[in-house]
Design an enzyme around this catalytic site. Structure first.
Site, PDB file in Angstrom:
ATOM      1  CD  GLU A 205     -22.726  -9.305  -7.905  1.00 18.61           C
ATOM      2  OE1 GLU A 205     -23.115  -8.384  -7.178  1.00 18.61           O
ATOM      3  OE2 GLU A 205     -22.119 -10.308  -7.487  1.00 18.61           O
ATOM      4  CE  LYS A 332     -20.548 -14.106  -2.036  1.00 19.18           C
ATOM      5  NZ  LYS A 332     -19.267 -13.376  -2.165  1.00 19.18           N
TER       6      LYS A 332
HETATM    7  P1  PGA Z   1     -17.922 -12.774  -5.995  1.00 19.95           P
HETATM    8  O1  PGA Z   1     -18.283 -11.493  -5.125  1.00 19.95           O
HETATM    9  O2  PGA Z   1     -17.336 -12.203  -7.265  1.00 19.95           O
HETATM   10  O3  PGA Z   1     -16.859 -13.474  -5.180  1.00 19.95           O
HETATM   11  O4  PGA Z   1     -19.119 -13.589  -6.199  1.00 19.95           O
HETATM   12  C1  PGA Z   1     -19.542 -11.139  -4.657  1.00 19.95           C
HETATM   13  C2  PGA Z   1     -19.382 -10.341  -3.388  1.00 19.95           C
HETATM   14  O5  PGA Z   1     -18.276  -9.862  -3.069  1.00 19.95           O
HETATM   15  O6  PGA Z   1     -20.334 -10.193  -2.626  1.00 19.95           O
HETATM   16 ZN    ZN Z   2     -18.833  -9.210  -0.983  1.00 18.04          ZN
END
Ligand code: PGA
Ligand code: ZN
Length: 422
Positions: A205, A332
């Site tokens: 990220e 999400k």
């Molecule tokens: P992810 O995690 O790898 O599932 O996108 C992001 C998060 O835990 O906020």
């Molecule tokens: Zn998370």
């Protein structure tokens, strides 16, 4: 209302170089929308399921081309000639899939179609997506800026997945972004001096990757950078513990710098809230411990965000709300697989006073749509990583554009968070 003329679905790549789904929808009147689907790595057990080919000779089994070829005719049959209406399309997708977790069509497919339809409908109306979904939207979210990456998002010895700053005291979104980039550069120098050059490599990220074994160590590091950057007064701190991935079921302990029983973990949170200006903790307990989340929410004054715990699922949000578990929803859309179900989860959470944190996935794409969705949902926060990778800047730049477009009508959610959590 226009009708859907065609739906195409192709395999493209996400920001980690893994295959993902791209969907384009067109209408009889020439409107068109294209969506790309992100993918998680630190995923929750209760999320809707992606479908991948599993053919080892193509992208290590992570390809989607065969699956897309198989489902495209079914999608066309179900959707072509239908009105360009998001809820109707989402209902059809749910019915066509026929499973409780989208495991036949794949949430990666349904999410792509759903978002592409939303974008096409906005295009047909001649509106930007945020305004099409909410004509009154004018608030820009506080970025939860994830500056240090650990857990499953980095190859380091840092058990906490995300160390975050929240620039709540900025006047505008664009100022919040400048503050955080200023801090990022100061932090880079500190990290290089203390942890070596390799720690400047970024995680999934975009955050830096020092080996931070203790939680207070990471927060102290952020604070030092924030002080040097001159934004101490207006900055607060957050953590994504992603505790599901720290949890050891055999002895019921959480593995950080040492093993913590749940009540020890709660004491640690209490201390960090009191001493380190922490105002937000995501997934503070493992994904099945809604009861623990409720205990914590009743006990400590802090934003507790459910990610793996809620998976943007209206049913799980409903269960949480009844128990008083958590007070913010990590949003999400691919966790549930359609925009309208995710929208409903957010409205339900909001109607019970929960904050909304719209979020990227660690394997995200250059599709900026969650920026529009955050503004449309009037989310008080967005979490989309550090602005040093293209799939992250796509969202920040889109938010800057929305702020410019709204002009004097734009406002920033920082004040609200300060009122809530000081
Ligand atoms: P992810 O995690 O790898 O599932 O996108 C992001 C998060 O835990 O906020
Ligand atoms: Zn998370």
């Amino acid at each position: 209302m226009q009708t859907i003329e065609n739906v195409t679905a192709w395999e493209v790549l996400d920001g980690r170089g893994d295959p993902t789904v791209q969907v384009t929808v067109t209408t009889s009147d020439g409107a068109r929308g294209t969506a790309l689907v992100p993918s998680g790595r630190s995923t929750g057990r209760h999320e809707a399921q992606e479908v991948r080919d599993g053919d080892a000779s193509w992208h290590r089994g992570r390809g989607v081309r065969n699956h897309l070829e198989a489902v495209a005719p079914q999608l066309r049959q179900a959707l072509c000639g239908q009105p360009l209406d998001l809820r109707t399309v989402d209902q059809r997708l749910i019915a066509l899939d026929g499973t409780p977790n989208k495991s036949r069509l794949g949430a990666n497919v349904t999410a792509g179609v759903s978002l592409a339809v939303a974008k096409t409908a906005a295009a047909a109306a001649g509106e930007p997506l945020y305004r099409f979904l909410n004509p009154y939207a004018r608030r820009l979210p506080v970025p939860q800026m994830n500056l240090i990456n650990g857990g499953r998002h980095a190859f380091n010895e840092t058990p906490v997945q995300e160390f975050i700053i929240l620039p709540v005291g900025a006047n505008r979104f664009r100022e919040a972004l400048e503050w955080t980039m200023r801090t990022y550069h100061v932090l880079s120098r500190l990290v290089e001096e203390r942890y070596g050059r390799h720690a400047l490599n970024t995680g999934d990220e975009g955050g830096l990757t020092p080996d931070v074994r203790r939680v207070d160590e990471g927060l102290d590091l952020l604070r030092e950078a924030v002080l040097k950057a001159g934004i101490d007064k207006g900055t607060r701190y957050g953590l994504d513990m992603a505790a599901t991935h720290l949890y050891r079921p055999d002895d019921n302990r959480y593995m950080l710098d040492q093993a913590y029983a749940r009540d020890e973990l709660f004491s640690l949170y209490q201390e960090l809230i009191a001493t380190h200006r922490v105002i937000s903790i995501e997934d503070p307990v493992q994904e099945d411990d809604l009861e623990g989340l409720a205990l914590l929410t009743g006990k400590l004054q802090c934003q507790f965000v459910g990610d793996d715990l809620f998976v943007t699922n209206p049913e799980r949000v409903n269960a949480a709300v009844r128990m008083g578990a958590g007070n913010a929803l990590l949003w999400k859309f691919n966790q549930i697989g359609t925009i309208s179900e995710a929208w409903d989860a957010a409205q339900l959470a909001k109607s019970h006073g929960y904050e909304i944190v719209v979020s990227e996935r660690s394997g995200d794409t250059e599709d900026p749509a969650i920026a529009d969705l955050a503004v449309a949902l009037e989310a008080s926060q967005i979490k989309t990583g550090s602005p040093v990778r293209g799939e992250r800047t796509a969202k920040y730049n889109r938010l800057l554009n929305i702020e410019y477009e709204l002009g004097e009508n734009a406002c920033y959610a920082g004040e609200r968070l300060q009122e809530l959590y000081g």
